[in-house]
Write an enzyme that holds these catalytic residues in place. Structure first.
Site, PDB file in Angstrom:
ATOM      1  N   GLY A  79     -23.137   4.512  -1.078  1.00 25.75           N
ATOM      2  CA  GLY A  79     -22.295   5.216  -2.038  1.00 25.75           C
ATOM      3  C   GLY A  79     -21.999   4.311  -3.210  1.00 25.75           C
ATOM      4  N   LYS A 115       0.864  -1.174   0.000  1.00 24.02           N
ATOM      5  CA  LYS A 115       0.000   0.000   0.000  1.00 24.02           C
ATOM      6  C   LYS A 115       0.901   1.224   0.000  1.00 24.02           C
ATOM      7  CE  LYS A 115      -4.507   1.046   0.452  1.00 24.02           C
ATOM      8  NZ  LYS A 115      -5.680   0.234   0.053  1.00 24.02           N
TER       9      LYS A 115
END
Lengths: 371, 371
Positions: free
Chosen positions: B196, B90
């Site tokens: 969302g 990441k």
């Protein structure tokens, strides 16, 4: 750099704070082999970052980080001022090399160096040797300082000492400009603090140039070896005692921080030029040195012979070519002394300016598109 | 991982302490463009580390480091349990994407990703979009999540939602084993917190499967869109109100930490399965969930559809192939529920075990020499 003796005390938590001037800092971790390493790439403006791997039992990651940040910055300046097409980098492996250095650990380290794709080239440093670099190189293409059997240049102390001697010649000619340049060191009293790998070779150059040499070293064995090789060399018991001699030249070749306020005040020498790193004990000492009329040949300029040697390996090592290149430390030192005079600044500042100017002027050339 | 909701609070000064299980952590700094980034490679046991780039105005480097360490670890487990040949990584870029995101910064970042030689592949995450990845890719070969024009897969929320739905199907069949598997969700009341990008698509799957759906969202616009698309969906004012409904299934699709002691105590749902990351508010919650007889489909298992999508890009993206692969989240979830039962452990623990077992068993295969 004039402030190289004070490690950057950037707390790791502020590693990306605006003060950090390093391009990249890589933490590598391999629990199975026990590898814990930090690779710092200060600048690649002039080329791949090159610098040794220090294997040392740091008290904390924080201490290791401070060291690798300061050392990698020093390598940028050294490579730049020496005219090499190299940037500055350095690595530290946290641990005790006498107990923790294994094939697995060194090769795990090699894989992390390899993963940087050539942005960082490694070499020997405190706690690592050519045999270690041979192991690192079994996982990695970006390794210098290997053994001669593996195309390496071997021991770099010969050319380091030669470079220091060339720098000293330049400083001596500038200081005693009325003397015959070929005999500028004849009869001068030179104090060498530290006669280990590099200092010992420096003693030879000095004697060959007709200087009188007085030495000191904490190691009785090192002193004894010099005494046997050069019976004319005088030995004193401590650096304190050496400083008290009526020296013409002082050559610190041992630990860092050789020039503190006290030493500068007491020194009789007209020139300081030695192989030790980080000779200025704190920022500002270069001013005191200048005020006392002492010519200081900046440490990272004159001790670049070792870097010249490993850099030469990148083209396939030739001792003769590397020696010619190390000899140019004479010209670099001259240029720095002249720049210091012209700019009215300490020599350390002049060296920094030349290094920074080269990183800026040459570094931008890569912006000219070639494909 | 069961403790993924508590970021590793490794102080940066102990970054190489023995607790650190990450292979490599890279700090990248480019003052000219303002880039300050940290790339964390947790594991490459199964292949190159893949994970998105989060662009976020962290309060401190320390906070950014804690986040990237926890997130990269999560990616290792997600890729491993999903059966991908990828490790976990990441990256975080420290800054405000609305004001600091420039072409120069993104491309400088791309050069640092490139310098890792393929050990880390990046993708979109909070604060970065496919258009940003196109810019990163102009300096770097190791980029997924690009726009469709550039061979990318585009929006990953479709397959993320599909994967969550597949996981939910598996959990429902295990929970209501007497029901007709093809109608196992018919008439069940499913609460979706957060409608969302992902939650909205999940609502569609649920309605198609005959479920009753009740939703909540802090965004009035998101609620309004769902209301218009699916007039049968009921809306409640808050997550509190949603929890109080007589739910059969609870699907957290918003922020992390959805399952805390209080929520677990009050929840009527027999199943928790949603798209949100880090649903367990603290280590130990998985035990409370189990004690209440709730079947928890681990977050990182069921929300892996997005990762499956970007991983598919590495072979040249095919939506159909990626959808088939995301569909296997059904099988993975089944396997985890069975393992949990067999081992007598919470499902989150079972998922961790399967992931760790795969990293160990498959990771060692690279040791079989092939040339």
């Amino acid at each position: 750099m004039s402030d190289s003796s004070t490690p950057l005390v950037t707390p790791a938590t502020d590693l990306l704070g605006h003060q950090l001037e390093h391009e990249q800092v890589v933490f590598a971790n391999d629990p199975a082999s026990g590898l814990r390493a930090i690779i710092a790439i200060h600048s690649t403006a002039l080329g791949p970052a090159l610098g040794g791997t220090r294997f040392y039992p740091y008290a904390s990651t924080q201490a290791a980080l401070a060291d690798v940040l300061a050392l990698s910055r020093g390598m940028s300046y050294k490579a730049a001022v020496t005219g090499l097409d190299l940037g500055g980098g350095k690595a530290v492996i946290i641990g005790d090399p006498t107990t923790q250095k294994t094939e697995a650990l060194l090769r795990a380290y090699g894989r992390f160096v390899e993963s940087l794709g050539g942005r960082y080239y490694t070499a020997c440093d405190v706690g690592t040797y050519s045999e270690d670099m041979d192991l690192v190189a079994r996982e990695c293409s970006y390794v210098t300082g290997r053994t001669e059997e593996h195309g390496g240049a071997g021991d770099s102390s010969v050319l380091t000492a030669y470079g220091v001697f060339c720098g000293l010649r330049a400083a001596a000619e500038a200081t005693w400009s009325d003397a015959d340049p070929d005999a500028v060191l004849a009869g001068r009293l030179v104090g060498v603090a530290g006669v280990g790998k590099v200092g010992r070779h420096l003693v030879r150059h000095l004697i060959d140039a007709g200087a009188e040499v007085v030495v000191t070293d904490v190691s009785a064995a090192a002193v004894e070896r010099v005494r046997q090789e050069y019976p004319g060399v005088r030995v004193v018991a401590s650096t304190e005692a050496l400083i008290a001699e009526p020296l013409d030249v002082y050559a610190p070749c041992a630990l860092g921080g050789a020039l503190d306020d006290d030493v500068v005040a007491r020194l009789s020498a007209r020139i300081v030029c030695g192989a030790a790193n980080n000779q200025l004990a704190h920022p500002g000492v270069e001013k005191l040195v200048e005020d006392r009329g002492i010519v200081y040949a900046p440490d990272y300029v004159v001790n670049a012979g070792g870097l010249v040697q490993v850099a030469d390996e990148l083209e396939g090592f030739s001792f003769e070519r590397a020696k010619i290149r190390a000899g140019r430390i004479y010209d670099t030192t001259r240029a720095i002394l002249e720049r210091a005079q012209r700019d009215g600044v300490p020599t350390a500042t002049a060296a920094d300016r030349i290094a920074e100017q080269r990183m800026l002027e040459i570094g931008r050339l890569r912006g000219i598109y070639l494909g």
